[in-house]
Design a protein around this motif. Structure first.
Motif, PDB file in Angstrom:
ATOM      1  N   MET A  13       0.826  -1.217   0.000  1.00 28.04           N
ATOM      2  CA  MET A  13       0.000   0.000   0.000  1.00 28.04           C
ATOM      3  C   MET A  13       0.854   1.259   0.000  1.00 28.04           C
ATOM      4  N   GLU A  14       1.922   1.262   0.781  1.00 33.30           N
ATOM      5  CA  GLU A  14       2.785   2.438   0.849  1.00 33.30           C
ATOM      6  C   GLU A  14       3.529   2.665  -0.467  1.00 33.30           C
ATOM      7  N   VAL A  15       4.033   1.589  -1.059  1.00 33.84           N
ATOM      8  CA  VAL A  15       4.717   1.705  -2.346  1.00 33.84           C
ATOM      9  C   VAL A  15       3.746   2.197  -3.416  1.00 33.84           C
ATOM     10  N   GLN A  16       2.517   1.678  -3.413  1.00 33.00           N
ATOM     11  CA  GLN A  16       1.520   2.118  -4.390  1.00 33.00           C
ATOM     12  C   GLN A  16       1.219   3.603  -4.231  1.00 33.00           C
ATOM     13  N   LEU A  19       4.358   5.625  -5.417  1.00 32.19           N
ATOM     14  CA  LEU A  19       4.527   5.558  -6.870  1.00 32.19           C
ATOM     15  C   LEU A  19       3.474   6.403  -7.584  1.00 32.19           C
ATOM     16  N   SER A  20       2.247   6.384  -7.088  1.00 32.07           N
ATOM     17  CA  SER A  20       1.200   7.220  -7.678  1.00 32.07           C
ATOM     18  C   SER A  20       1.569   8.689  -7.581  1.00 32.07           C
ATOM     19  N   ASP A  21       2.085   9.085  -6.432  1.00 27.54           N
ATOM     20  CA  ASP A  21       2.479  10.475  -6.242  1.00 27.54           C
ATOM     21  C   ASP A  21       3.666  10.846  -7.132  1.00 27.54           C
ATOM     22  N   ILE A  22       4.638   9.972  -7.242  1.00 30.74           N
ATOM     23  CA  ILE A  22       5.807  10.239  -8.084  1.00 30.74           C
ATOM     24  C   ILE A  22       5.384  10.390  -9.544  1.00 30.74           C
ATOM     25  N   ILE A  23       4.548   9.483 -10.022  1.00 33.46           N
ATOM     26  CA  ILE A  23       4.120   9.544 -11.421  1.00 33.46           C
ATOM     27  C   ILE A  23       3.260  10.781 -11.670  1.00 33.46           C
ATOM     28  N   ARG A  24       2.429  11.129 -10.725  1.00 34.25           N
ATOM     29  CA  ARG A  24       1.546  12.274 -10.898  1.00 34.25           C
ATOM     30  C   ARG A  24       2.297  13.601 -10.856  1.00 34.25           C
ATOM     31  N   THR A  25       3.297  13.726  -9.988  1.00 36.41           N
ATOM     32  CA  THR A  25       3.920  15.032  -9.780  1.00 36.41           C
ATOM     33  C   THR A  25       5.335  15.164 -10.325  1.00 36.41           C
ATOM     34  N   PRO A  46       8.317 -10.792  -1.011  1.00 38.91           N
ATOM     35  CA  PRO A  46       8.629 -10.780   0.428  1.00 38.91           C
ATOM     36  C   PRO A  46      10.058 -10.382   0.765  1.00 38.91           C
ATOM     37  N   ASP A  47      11.019 -10.631  -0.143  1.00 44.53           N
ATOM     38  CA  ASP A  47      12.402 -10.244   0.137  1.00 44.53           C
ATOM     39  C   ASP A  47      12.707  -8.805  -0.287  1.00 44.53           C
ATOM     40  N   LEU A  48      11.711  -8.084  -0.774  1.00 40.47           N
ATOM     41  CA  LEU A  48      11.808  -6.671  -1.167  1.00 40.47           C
ATOM     42  C   LEU A  48      12.783  -6.440  -2.328  1.00 40.47           C
ATOM     43  N   LYS A  49      12.996  -7.437  -3.161  1.00 37.48           N
ATOM     44  CA  LYS A  49      13.921  -7.287  -4.284  1.00 37.48           C
ATOM     45  C   LYS A  49      13.208  -6.820  -5.557  1.00 37.48           C
ATOM     46  N   TYR A  50      11.990  -7.275  -5.766  1.00 36.41           N
ATOM     47  CA  TYR A  50      11.274  -6.977  -7.006  1.00 36.41           C
ATOM     48  C   TYR A  50       9.881  -6.459  -6.687  1.00 36.41           C
ATOM     49  N   CYS A  51       9.361  -5.675  -7.615  1.00 31.53           N
ATOM     50  CA  CYS A  51       8.029  -5.109  -7.436  1.00 31.53           C
ATOM     51  C   CYS A  51       7.337  -5.058  -8.790  1.00 31.53           C
ATOM     52  N   LYS A  52       6.174  -5.696  -8.895  1.00 35.67           N
ATOM     53  CA  LYS A  52       5.349  -5.597 -10.091  1.00 35.67           C
ATOM     54  C   LYS A  52       4.352  -4.461  -9.877  1.00 35.67           C
ATOM     55  N   VAL A  53       4.358  -3.524 -10.799  1.00 37.17           N
ATOM     56  CA  VAL A  53       3.469  -2.373 -10.715  1.00 37.17           C
ATOM     57  C   VAL A  53       2.460  -2.499 -11.849  1.00 37.17           C
ATOM     58  N   TYR A  54       1.189  -2.663 -11.496  1.00 40.36           N
ATOM     59  CA  TYR A  54       0.130  -2.781 -12.490  1.00 40.36           C
ATOM     60  C   TYR A  54      -0.417  -1.392 -12.782  1.00 40.36           C
ATOM     61  N   TYR A  77      14.926   6.820 -12.283  1.00 42.74           N
ATOM     62  CA  TYR A  77      14.526   8.010 -11.520  1.00 42.74           C
ATOM     63  C   TYR A  77      13.417   7.662 -10.523  1.00 42.74           C
ATOM     64  N   ILE A  78      12.440   6.890 -10.974  1.00 45.60           N
ATOM     65  CA  ILE A  78      11.317   6.521 -10.103  1.00 45.60           C
ATOM     66  C   ILE A  78      11.825   5.702  -8.924  1.00 45.60           C
ATOM     67  N   ARG A  79      12.732   4.780  -9.178  1.00 48.37           N
ATOM     68  CA  ARG A  79      13.269   3.940  -8.105  1.00 48.37           C
ATOM     69  C   ARG A  79      14.070   4.772  -7.098  1.00 48.37           C
ATOM     70  N   ARG A  80      14.837   5.731  -7.590  1.00 45.08           N
ATOM     71  CA  ARG A  80      15.617   6.596  -6.694  1.00 45.08           C
ATOM     72  C   ARG A  80      14.689   7.451  -5.832  1.00 45.08           C
ATOM     73  N   GLU A  81      13.646   8.006  -6.434  1.00 45.25           N
ATOM     74  CA  GLU A  81      12.679   8.793  -5.660  1.00 45.25           C
ATOM     75  C   GLU A  81      11.963   7.925  -4.626  1.00 45.25           C
ATOM     76  N   LEU A  82      11.642   6.702  -5.002  1.00 40.91           N
ATOM     77  CA  LEU A  82      10.995   5.781  -4.070  1.00 40.91           C
ATOM     78  C   LEU A  82      11.918   5.475  -2.892  1.00 40.91           C
ATOM     79  N   ALA A  83      13.216   5.323  -3.157  1.00 43.21           N
ATOM     80  CA  ALA A  83      14.176   5.061  -2.086  1.00 43.21           C
ATOM     81  C   ALA A  83      14.271   6.246  -1.129  1.00 43.21           C
ATOM     82  N   HIS A  84      14.159   7.472  -1.658  1.00 41.28           N
ATOM     83  CA  HIS A  84      14.197   8.656  -0.795  1.00 41.28           C
ATOM     84  C   HIS A  84      12.944   8.774   0.065  1.00 41.28           C
ATOM     85  N   ARG A  85      11.814   8.337  -0.461  1.00 41.06           N
ATOM     86  CA  ARG A  85      10.542   8.528   0.242  1.00 41.06           C
ATOM     87  C   ARG A  85      10.218   7.410   1.220  1.00 41.06           C
TER      88      ARG A  85
END
Length: 130
Positions: A13-16, A19-25, A46-54, A77-85
Motif C-alpha cells: 500500500m505504501e509503495v503504491q 509511486l502514484s504520487d511520483i508519477i503524478r507530480t 517478500p524479500d523486497l527485491k522486485y516489485c510488479k506495478v500494475y 529516476y522513479i526507483r531513486r525517488e521511491l528510495a528517498h521517500r
C-alpha cells in the motif's frame, strides 16, 4: 514472511501510494499522461527485491504502450525517488505491467447495458392460461 502477511500488505500500500504520487507530480515524460495513468496495484516480493506495478492507462492501445515505454525509460529516476521517500532495507526493482482490467470492466458493463436495453425494448407477450 508470507506473501499475504500484514507487513507485506502495508508495504504494498505504501509503495503504491508513493509511486502514484511520483508519477503524478514528478514524471515529465510527455508519453505518461498524468490524468490518464493510474497505479492499480503493486506486488512487492517478500524479500523486497522486485516489485510488479500494475498500471492502467485510459485511452487507446498506442497511448497505453507509449505510457508503459515512458515509465520504463524513467524507472531509474522513479526507483531513486521511491528510495528517498520510503525507508526499506532494499529498494525493489520495478517492473511495469499494463493492466487492462478497468477497460475490460467498462466493456463488460456496456455489453450488459446493451443486452438489458434490448430485453426491455422487446414487447412483452401476453399468455392466456385459460
Amino acid at each position: 514472511m508470507r506473501k499475504n502477511s500484514i507487513k507485506n500488505t502495508r508495504i504494498n500500500m505504501e509503495v503504491q501510494r508513493e509511486l502514484s504520487d511520483i508519477i503524478r507530480t514528478e514524471i515529465k515524460d510527455p508519453r505518461v499522461t498524468r490524468a490518464m495513468t493510474s497505479i492499480v496495484s503493486v506486488e512487492v516480493t517478500p524479500d523486497l527485491k522486485y516489485c510488479k506495478v500494475y498500471v492502467s492507462v485510459l485511452g487507446n492501445a498506442e497511448a497505453a504502450q507509449a505510457a508503459i515505454a515512458g515509465l520504463k525509460s524513467a524507472v531509474g529516476y522513479i526507483r531513486r525517488e521511491l528510495a528517498h521517500r520510503i525507508n526499506l532495507r532494499n529498494t525493489p526493482e520495478l517492473l511495469f505491467v499494463l493492466d487492462q482490467s478497468i477497460e475490460y470492466g467498462v466493456h463488460m458493463s456496456r455489453l450488459i447495458d446493451q443486452v438489458t436495453k434490448d430485453l426491455n425494448d422487446e414487447p412483452e407477450e401476453e399468455t392466456d392460461a385459460e
